[in-house]
Design an enzyme around this catalytic site. Structure first.
Site, PDB file in Angstrom:
ATOM      1  N   HIS A   1       0.844  -1.194   0.000  1.00 43.76           N
ATOM      2  CA  HIS A   1       0.000   0.000   0.000  1.00 43.76           C
ATOM      3  C   HIS A   1       0.878   1.240   0.000  1.00 43.76           C
ATOM      4  O   HIS A   1       2.044   1.218   0.412  1.00 43.76           O
ATOM      5  CB  HIS A   1      -0.939   0.019   1.216  1.00 43.76           C
ATOM      6  CG  HIS A   1      -0.269   0.342   2.516  1.00 43.76           C
ATOM      7  ND1 HIS A   1      -0.092   1.633   2.975  1.00 43.76           N
ATOM      8  CD2 HIS A   1       0.301  -0.467   3.461  1.00 43.76           C
ATOM      9  CE1 HIS A   1       0.520   1.606   4.150  1.00 43.76           C
ATOM     10  NE2 HIS A   1       0.783   0.344   4.468  1.00 43.76           N
ATOM     11  N   CYS A   2       0.300   2.348  -0.524  1.00 43.91           N
ATOM     12  CA  CYS A   2       0.948   3.645  -0.423  1.00 43.91           C
ATOM     13  C   CYS A   2       0.104   4.481   0.526  1.00 43.91           C
ATOM     14  O   CYS A   2      -0.570   3.950   1.399  1.00 43.91           O
ATOM     15  CB  CYS A   2       1.087   4.306  -1.796  1.00 43.91           C
ATOM     16  SG  CYS A   2      -0.491   4.556  -2.641  1.00 43.91           S
ATOM     17  N   ALA A   3       0.082   5.794   0.335  1.00 39.35           N
ATOM     18  CA  ALA A   3      -0.641   6.648   1.275  1.00 39.35           C
ATOM     19  C   ALA A   3      -2.148   6.449   1.202  1.00 39.35           C
ATOM     20  O   ALA A   3      -2.857   6.616   2.196  1.00 39.35           O
ATOM     21  CB  ALA A   3      -0.303   8.114   1.009  1.00 39.35           C
TER      22      ALA A   3
END
Length: 643
Positions: free
Chosen positions: A26-28
């Site tokens: 995942h990213c932000a």
């Protein structure tokens, strides 16, 4: 409260199950899946899950937008439920996409994991600016309150650390990306910023120590705050290590491979690679700054206008390397215009979403807008873009215009960021205090233009008819809330595009009485102008007759489609037909399916009229779109299925 475990289990189910998942990160804002077969994902079901603000497929990666604060919780639960995933080397995606796409993905994979550290340093730097800048009658806070001097000094040390030791962070992340030992990469980064070296920020101010090795003079200069040299050194280190491991006996591997990898890479770094790429990085930063300053407001407007489309492609991740270099060399560059432009883009997207929130009557859209609009203003735009503005199209254009207006003003006033941070309203802390006013004016311009244009477009293009508004009536105030907790009927829409160029008729007008009776299903009859049959939708080839005169497709929405080429052409026993697919093949809209020789069909005394029908019949609401000269750009049939 959201049930993360339940959401995670449903996500796993709707992306095709554990066996279909190669990796998940995942990213932000987004959950990022590498799937073995993207065709197994159920985007509609995923979109209906609690907390999901949008889904999209980019290159080979399937992404689910949850938004900040939620995505990490869902990802943790997904990883917990998946346990250890088995990697299959033959399924690596590294070779997919063109050179530019692969390069951008590489930079993204390297820099995205270290962004939190850089942002933390940037925000601390902004806090230090607040304490040390002459904001109050020409005096700083620490000048007025000397007892805070120690606090400012400590914060300055904390802020500088991620940039001073940036090669350690990049070395770890890049070496891992290039397939080497990440800890060797970190060690190489430490060597490049060792205290015995002349600090890179002291170049020109002090004489560097020199290593005299057999008469060969090597300048011992550090690489604090550099980017390009560390990327190249990490690649060299990883490749030396991998090659050594292939030829070194296992009983020597753990001793000699790390030793030789570090030794060889270190000498290459200080003799050749480092000095050359340090200068290349400085020239790149100086060149970009010169170009931006030369073009002035026009350059700012163009960059601001293009920033949102650039973000869509993921190319904005490639800016991180450039921006880091601009900030590291801020004494010459003045700072980063990229952060300033990103801030204008983000608040413009947020303003467009808030305008939609004000205008829409759709409860679900309001819910998405309220969360994603605030998120965009605070620096995270993906939920706003993919959940609202791109979906409605015109608000996206309005946001691009707003971003251009604000960025043009910042370029005209040379408003540059001094640190990284949250690009949006919190961006003030990353600016010099004497730039606050210009930054605020830029934000007002971006938001004002974006908000006003969205309102104009909403009325001009009747966007309220495109936002999914559904009118509901009920005798009790609680009916809508109750309905949201029940299994309500759901409409699945399937659009089938024209499979062959020609005249499109309702199948009831077919020259074949059986098809015309619609006993086999509703659909269209095509008087073809060309003999190439193409896929009318994305799906799977469910049936291919041995005579190749008919082909069946199961669309991604589950609707069965049958294309029958010609009337009584089964008698040709395959003569005049060439198939480009086999049963079980995955196809995309527009892919070639079958080539039919129309002249041969006519020579044999047969009618080449082609039927595209939906055999399911009763549970489909079918709409036909006739046309005299239709082609693959035109929709031929829309089928609505209620579940």
């Amino acid at each position: 409260m959201m049930d993360y475990a339940k959401t995670a289990s449903l996500v796993i189910k709707y992306v095709g199950g554990k066996d279909n998942i190669k990796s998940v990160t995942h990213c932000a804002t987004r959950l990022r899946f590498q799937l073995r077969d993207n065709g197994l994902r159920n985007e509609e079901a995923i979109s209906d899950l609690e907390g999901v603000k949008g889904v999209f497929l980019t290159q080979s990666q399937f992404q689910i937008i949850f938004g900040s604060g939620i995505v990490n919780m869902v990802c943790d639960e997904v990883q917990k439920q998946l346990g250890t995933l088995e990697e299959k080397p033959e399924e690596k995606e590294e070779g997919k996409g063109n050179v530019v796409q692969r390069f951008i993905k590489m930079l993204s994979d390297i820099f995205v994991p270290i962004i939190p550290a850089i942002v933390a340093g940037g925000l601390l730097m902004g806090l230090n600016n607040l304490l040390t800048s002459p904001l109050i009658n020409g005096r700083s806070i620490i000048a007025l309150y000397p007892m805070w001097q120690g606090l400012a000094s400590a914060i300055n040390t904390f802020a500088n650390a991620p940039f001073t030791f940036l090669p350690v962070l990049i070395g770890f992340s890049a070496t891992r990306k290039f397939g080497g030992n990440a800890f060797l990469g970190a060690a190489m980064g430490m060597i490049m910023v060792h205290p015995d070296l002349l600090n890179a920020y002291q170049i020109g101010l002090a004489q560097p120590p020199v290593w005299d090795i057999f008469g060969f003079q090597i300048a011992a200069i550090g690489y604090q705050g550099t980017v390009l040299p560390v990327l190249a050194v990490s690649w060299i280190l990883a490749n030396i290590e991998k090659r050594l491991r292939k030829v070194t006996p296992s009983w020597l591997d753990n001793l000699t491979t790390p030793l030789l990898s570090i030794l060889v890479t270190s000498f290459l770094t200080f003799i050749f690679v480092g000095p050359v790429l340090r200068e290349a990085g400085n020239l790149l930063a100086a060149g970009i700054t010169w170009l931006y300053n030369t073009l002035g407001p026009v350059g700012g407007a163009l960059f601001g206008f293009a920033y949102a489309p650039i973000t869509m492609t993921g190319m904005h991740h490639s800016f991180i390397a450039i921006e880091t270099q601009l900030l590291a060399d801020s004494a010459h560059t003045g700072g980063s215009f990229i952060f300033s432009t990103a801030s204008m883009n983000n608040v413009a997207q947020g303003a467009a979403v808030l305008a939609v929130l004000l205008m829409t009557k759709n409860d679900k859209m309001k819910s998405i807008c309220s969360a994603s609009g605030i998120s965009a203003l605070l620096g995270i735009t993906e939920p706003a873009m993919f959940g609202v503005t791109l979906k409605l199209k015109y608000p996206f254009y309005a946001a691009m215009a707003g971003s251009a207006a604000g960025s043009a003003y910042l370029a005209a006033t040379k408003t540059l960021a001094q640190a990284l941070g949250a690009a949006g309203l919190p961006g003030f802390i990353s600016m010099k205090p004497d730039h606050y006013m210009n930054f605020a004016i830029g934000i007002i311009l971006s938001m004002g233009v974006s908000f006003a244009l969205t309102m104009v477009f909403w009325k001009r293009f009747a966007l309220d008819q495109q936002d999914g508004t559904e009118k509901r009536t009920g005798s009790r105030a609680g009916e809508i809330e109750e309905a949201s907790e029940m299994e309500m009927p759901r409409e699945i829409v399937t659009q089938l595009y024209v499979p062959m160029k020609g005249q499109i008729l309702d199948v009831g007008q077919s020259a074949d009485e059986v098809f015309a009776s619609k006993a086999l299903g509703s659909g269209v009859a095509i008087n073809p102008a060309e003999g190439m049959v193409c896929a009318p939708c994305d799906g799977t080839i469910s049936l291919l007759f041995p005579t190749k005169h008919a082909v069946g497709i199961t669309s991604e929405t589950g609707v069965e489609v049958l294309i029958h080429i010609g009337i009584n052409t089964v008698q040709l026993d395959g003569q005049g037909f060439e198939a480009f697919v086999s049963q079980g093949d995955k196809v995309k809209k527009g892919d070639k399916l079958i080539a039919a020789d129309l002249d041969l069909i006519r020579e044999k005394g047969m009618n080449p009229q082609t039927m595209m029908i939906l055999p399911e019949g009763g549970n489909l609401d079918v709409t036909v779109y006739p046309g005299e000269q239709a082609d693959a750009k035109n929709v031929a049939v829309k089928a609505v299925k209620t579940e």
